[in-house]
Write a protein that holds these residues in place. Structure first.
Motif, PDB file in Angstrom:
ATOM      1  N   GLU A  73       0.875  -1.188   0.000  1.00 38.47           N
ATOM      2  CA  GLU A  73       0.000   0.000   0.000  1.00 38.47           C
ATOM      3  C   GLU A  73       0.890   1.208   0.000  1.00 38.47           C
ATOM      4  O   GLU A  73       1.803   1.298   0.826  1.00 38.47           O
ATOM      5  CB  GLU A  73      -0.840   0.036   1.279  1.00 38.47           C
ATOM      6  CG  GLU A  73      -2.122  -0.708   1.173  1.00 38.47           C
ATOM      7  CD  GLU A  73      -2.931  -0.570   2.463  1.00 38.47           C
ATOM      8  OE1 GLU A  73      -2.642   0.327   3.282  1.00 38.47           O
ATOM      9  OE2 GLU A  73      -3.837  -1.392   2.645  1.00 38.47           O
ATOM     10  N   SER A  80      -7.260   2.306   2.223  1.00 34.21           N
ATOM     11  CA  SER A  80      -8.576   2.444   2.833  1.00 34.21           C
ATOM     12  C   SER A  80      -8.953   1.088   3.402  1.00 34.21           C
ATOM     13  O   SER A  80      -8.257   0.102   3.199  1.00 34.21           O
ATOM     14  CB  SER A  80      -9.592   2.898   1.797  1.00 34.21           C
ATOM     15  OG  SER A  80      -9.632   1.937   0.772  1.00 34.21           O
ATOM     16  N   GLY A  81     -10.047   1.026   4.111  1.00 33.97           N
ATOM     17  CA  GLY A  81     -10.464  -0.240   4.704  1.00 33.97           C
ATOM     18  C   GLY A  81      -9.860  -0.383   6.089  1.00 33.97           C
ATOM     19  O   GLY A  81      -8.775   0.139   6.371  1.00 33.97           O
ATOM     20  N   MET A  82     -10.581  -1.090   6.936  1.00 37.95           N
ATOM     21  CA  MET A  82     -10.120  -1.243   8.317  1.00 37.95           C
ATOM     22  C   MET A  82      -8.855  -2.106   8.372  1.00 37.95           C
ATOM     23  O   MET A  82      -8.675  -3.011   7.578  1.00 37.95           O
ATOM     24  CB  MET A  82     -11.213  -1.907   9.171  1.00 37.95           C
ATOM     25  CG  MET A  82     -12.421  -1.032   9.419  1.00 37.95           C
ATOM     26  SD  MET A  82     -11.998   0.649   9.924  1.00 37.95           S
ATOM     27  CE  MET A  82     -11.365   0.382  11.563  1.00 37.95           C
ATOM     28  N   ILE A  83      -8.024  -1.782   9.341  1.00 41.54           N
ATOM     29  CA  ILE A  83      -6.826  -2.599   9.593  1.00 41.54           C
ATOM     30  C   ILE A  83      -7.107  -3.419  10.844  1.00 41.54           C
ATOM     31  O   ILE A  83      -7.350  -2.855  11.912  1.00 41.54           O
ATOM     32  CB  ILE A  83      -5.585  -1.702   9.791  1.00 41.54           C
ATOM     33  CG1 ILE A  83      -5.286  -0.931   8.497  1.00 41.54           C
ATOM     34  CG2 ILE A  83      -4.389  -2.528  10.225  1.00 41.54           C
ATOM     35  CD1 ILE A  83      -4.102   0.028   8.602  1.00 41.54           C
ATOM     36  N   VAL A 102      -2.820   6.574   9.854  1.00 39.43           N
ATOM     37  CA  VAL A 102      -3.710   5.422   9.601  1.00 39.43           C
ATOM     38  C   VAL A 102      -4.768   5.269  10.700  1.00 39.43           C
ATOM     39  O   VAL A 102      -5.494   4.284  10.713  1.00 39.43           O
ATOM     40  CB  VAL A 102      -2.913   4.086   9.465  1.00 39.43           C
ATOM     41  CG1 VAL A 102      -2.100   4.054   8.186  1.00 39.43           C
ATOM     42  CG2 VAL A 102      -2.027   3.824  10.670  1.00 39.43           C
ATOM     43  N   HIS A 104      -7.634   6.483  11.197  1.00 36.15           N
ATOM     44  CA  HIS A 104      -9.029   6.342  10.754  1.00 36.15           C
ATOM     45  C   HIS A 104      -9.336   4.901  10.346  1.00 36.15           C
ATOM     46  O   HIS A 104     -10.484   4.540  10.148  1.00 36.15           O
ATOM     47  CB  HIS A 104      -9.302   7.305   9.589  1.00 36.15           C
ATOM     48  CG  HIS A 104      -8.402   7.081   8.405  1.00 36.15           C
ATOM     49  ND1 HIS A 104      -7.060   7.401   8.424  1.00 36.15           N
ATOM     50  CD2 HIS A 104      -8.642   6.543   7.180  1.00 36.15           C
ATOM     51  CE1 HIS A 104      -6.516   7.080   7.261  1.00 36.15           C
ATOM     52  NE2 HIS A 104      -7.450   6.563   6.489  1.00 36.15           N
ATOM     53  N   ARG A 105      -8.298   4.077  10.200  1.00 38.85           N
ATOM     54  CA  ARG A 105      -8.507   2.688   9.775  1.00 38.85           C
ATOM     55  C   ARG A 105      -8.394   1.714  10.946  1.00 38.85           C
ATOM     56  O   ARG A 105      -8.386   0.502  10.762  1.00 38.85           O
ATOM     57  CB  ARG A 105      -7.484   2.334   8.688  1.00 38.85           C
ATOM     58  CG  ARG A 105      -7.568   3.276   7.493  1.00 38.85           C
ATOM     59  CD  ARG A 105      -6.487   3.012   6.485  1.00 38.85           C
ATOM     60  NE  ARG A 105      -6.562   1.660   5.962  1.00 38.85           N
ATOM     61  CZ  ARG A 105      -5.603   1.086   5.243  1.00 38.85           C
ATOM     62  NH1 ARG A 105      -4.493   1.755   4.970  1.00 38.85           N
ATOM     63  NH2 ARG A 105      -5.732  -0.147   4.817  1.00 38.85           N
ATOM     64  N   SER A 110      -9.294  -3.598  16.402  1.00 41.92           N
ATOM     65  CA  SER A 110      -7.950  -3.766  15.820  1.00 41.92           C
ATOM     66  C   SER A 110      -6.929  -4.093  16.903  1.00 41.92           C
ATOM     67  O   SER A 110      -7.137  -3.803  18.088  1.00 41.92           O
ATOM     68  CB  SER A 110      -7.493  -2.469  15.137  1.00 41.92           C
ATOM     69  OG  SER A 110      -8.483  -1.942  14.304  1.00 41.92           O
TER      70      SER A 110
END
Ligand code: KPL
Length: 318
Positions: A73, A80-83, A102, A104-105, A110
């Motif tokens: 990435e 984008s998308g959850m980690i 990061v 926001h992810r 998590s």
């Protein structure tokens, strides 16, 4: 038509220095490797990745292994998308800033594994990035004593095989189990899991070792092994050990006795700390400490998270 079963959860790695490469390579070379995504935090890393043949090479005992499958990435803000699982392997000084990009992810589902030197990073990240309990990810900490050095972008030499101590930071949930299990299954890392209290004591022990060895190698401009060979340095080191032992003995967790009746304060006595420092200095005699490497390269050092943690901690604990 039924949808295919979900695959194993993804592991993201942010920070592709020596430690990030070692963790990525070790995870990618297990019998059932998890899907791994490297987050390249500088656009220039993409061309480095291309020049490295889009692989990570780790050399052990003269043999180079470049096996492993990775997604990429780049740059850091474009993902984008959850980690779900993040290994943060940036330098201590850059960790909070890297996570800011990061955040926001990441959420309470998590898990973040911190691999940094020194102490205070998890507290800093909580304060600056995840002040609200409801959004805070689960934290794991790894204390790594492997010796790894760089031979260029995405190429490292695994010079001194030692071990990783890993565990949950107190308060983190069992959601972090997946990442923990993957690390322990990666044989190359030689990782052992510890419960959070013992992990904190191990962190403190490593902190004491780094607080003595690292700055002295900078002041005396020498390799680790030379510290105990010169009487003048040994005498300064003993004064530092006495002070560090006194400070750390005032920690709340050191005022109590361990469940097994072991006196934890004994573990941090001046005599025992000296034995530990001596042992590490001997085992890493040929090493140029990370602080001396940073100093020589004109980079900011991690002294604030090592000696600084003891000095600031003294104010907080008492
Ligand atoms: O961790 C180290 C460092 O250099 O930061 C030691 C153990 C001192 C090895 O060099």
């Amino acid at each position: 038509m039924s949808s295919p079963p979900p695959g194993p959860p993804q592991i993201h790695i942010l920070g592709v220095g020596n430690l990030g490469r070692l963790f990525a390579h070790a995870l990618a070379n297990t019998p059932n490797p998890p899907p791994i995504t490297l987050i390249l935090h500088r656009p220039s890393l993409l061309s480095d990745w291309g020049s490295a043949g889009r692989s990570i090479s780790i050399t052990t005992h003269g043999l180079t292994n470049s096996a492993g499958v990775y997604d990429i990435e780049e740059p850091i803000h474009s993902g984008s998308g959850m980690i779900e699982n993040l290994i943060i392997a940036t330098k201590t000084l850059h960790t909070a800033k890297a996570l800011e990009a990061v955040k926001h992810r990441l959420n309470a589902q998590s898990t973040i594994l911190f691999t940094q030197n020194g102490m205070g990073t998890t507290e800093e990240v909580t304060r600056l990035i995840f002040p609200e309990d409801a959004r805070r990810p689960n934290y794991l900490v790894a204390i790594t004593s492997h010796g790894v050095y760089s031979e260029g972008p995405f190429r490292s030499v695994f010079a001194g095989q030692a071990h990783v101590s890993i565990g949950r930071v107190s308060g983190s949930s069992t959601k972090s189990r997946y990442l923990l299990d993957q690390i322990v299954a990666a044989k190359l890392l030689n990782a052992t899991e510890f419960e959070s209290r013992e992990l904190r004591l191990l962190q403190l022990e490593k902190l004491m070792i780094n607080a003595i060895i690292n700055p002295l190698t900078v002041i005396y401009n020498c390799r680790n092994g030379e510290l105990f060979k010169r009487a003048d340095i040994t005498s300064v080191m003993r004064d530092l050990l006495a002070e560090a032992s006194q400070v750390v003995s005032s920690l709340p967790e050191l005022r109590t006795r361990e469940d097994g009746g072991n006196d934890v304060a004994e573990r941090f006595s001046k005599v025992n700390l000296e034995l530990k420092v001596l042992d590490v200095a001997e085992k890493t005699a040929a090493n140029t400490s990370s602080m001396l490497q940073d100093f020589r390269a004109g980079r900011e050092t991690e002294v604030g998270y090592i000696n600084g943690y003891i000095v600031n901690g003294e104010r907080t604990w008492n």
